[in-house]
Write a protein that holds these residues in place. Structure first.
Motif, mmCIF file in Angstrom:
data_model
loop_
_atom_site.group_PDB
_atom_site.id
_atom_site.type_symbol
_atom_site.label_atom_id
_atom_site.label_comp_id
_atom_site.label_asym_id
_atom_site.label_seq_id
_atom_site.Cartn_x
_atom_site.Cartn_y
_atom_site.Cartn_z
ATOM 1 N N VAL A 171 2.943 -75.010 -11.045
ATOM 2 C CA VAL A 171 1.617 -74.636 -10.533
ATOM 3 C C VAL A 171 0.541 -75.341 -11.352
ATOM 4 O O VAL A 171 0.601 -75.373 -12.584
ATOM 5 N N SER A 197 -2.900 -69.805 -13.187
ATOM 6 C CA SER A 197 -1.612 -70.505 -13.109
ATOM 7 C C SER A 197 -0.498 -69.681 -13.744
ATOM 8 O O SER A 197 0.623 -69.604 -13.215
ATOM 9 N N CYS A 244 1.152 -76.891 -5.993
ATOM 10 C CA CYS A 244 2.374 -76.173 -6.367
ATOM 11 C C CYS A 244 3.591 -76.720 -5.645
ATOM 12 O O CYS A 244 3.493 -77.301 -4.568
#
Length: 283
Positions: A233, A215, A188
């Motif tokens: 992400v 996610s 991330c």
């Protein structure tokens, strides 16, 4: 071995006009990466795109992850000198390479990788990367405590990045490990970690079933908490991840309460009730 299950999401957030983050997802080659560009006036987009392109090309040529990241640093500097983007543009990067049951995470800057291990009582979240940041240096030296990190005024100052004119030679940090069952690795940008603390990340992962669901839930939480920056992400699943009949049933059934065991109990009760009604009706 078939490609690993994974899912990637990105959003510019509520306050940015453009998205300087980008990601690379090549499950067939076991490669994922998140790059967070910086430099303003769209220069960050250029820098992160160069990182993505360089990693993609390097992986196709069989180069190591560390070598690919160093090459991306040189490529960003070269592009700026040629007038592509602007001088001083840069990017962070965190990348994952998975080879059979082994994985490697390499990074520069403050984009992060986490290892999530599902356990019977919930799960365990481990931060694999160590930020290349001024605040991390203060923490390591003992100048500040862990409780001061999240609210420190200089928490977004990084000590090195790809494309930095002040760092001719970047230092790529790497961790290696072996996949275990019921694990995910999360990559991330700081758009997630600036908005969502580790405890909340763990709580969200504990209540999600698939990389896609995880996610999307993390991105949603970051947006709800402010969404002040670009957010990216990626969630990558262990090749050893096993889904029992119970897991598959959980994936298929809609959620009612948010608690898997309570939901399964309710569905079981409903099924038994329907069977009894059917029995008495036919009788």
């Amino acid at each position: 071995m078939p490609p690993l299950q994974s899912h990637s999401v990105t959003d510019k957030g509520h306050y940015r006009d453009n998205n300087e983050d980008c990601f690379l997802s090549k499950p067939e080659e076991g490669l994922w990466a998140v790059a967070d560009g910086m430099g303003g006036h769209e220069a960050g987009e250029v820098a992160s795109a160069i990182v993505k392109r360089t990693l993609n090309e390097a992986s196709s040529r069989g180069r190591s992850l560390e070598n690919a990241i160093v090459t991306s640093h040189k490529a960003v500097l070269k592009a700026a000198n040629k007038g592509e983007g602007v001088s001083g543009m840069g990017s962070t990067v965190v990348a994952l390479n998975s080879d059979d049951n082994d994985y490697q995470v390499s990074w520069v800057g403050d984009s992060r990788a986490y290892l999530w291990t599902e356990e019977r009582d919930g799960g365990r979240l481990e931060q694999l990367t160590v930020d290349h940041s001024y605040v991390q240096m203060l923490l390591a030296s003992g100048a500040i405590g862990p409780d001061e990190v999240d609210h420190h005024p200089d928490k977004n100052i990084i000590t090195q990045c790809i494309g930095s004119l002040e760092t001719p030679q970047i230092k790529v940090d790497t961790v290696r490990g072996q996949w275990q069952k019921q694990q995910w690795i999360i990559l991330c940008s700081d758009g997630l970690t600036d908005e969502v603390d580790n405890a909340t990340i763990a709580q969200i992962l504990c209540h999600t079933r698939t990389p896609k669901e995880a996610s999307q839930a993390l991105l949603k939480q970051a947006m709800e908490n402010g969404g002040h920056d670009n957010i990216t992400v990626q969630v990558i699943e262990s090749p050893l991840f096993s889904r029992s009949v119970l897991h598959k049933l959980r994936d298929w059934l809609p959620r009612v309460t948010g608690n898997d065991w309570i939901d399964l109990s309710l569905y079981s009760l409903a099924l038994c009730s329907a069977a009894l009604i059917g029995y008495w009706t036919l009788k």
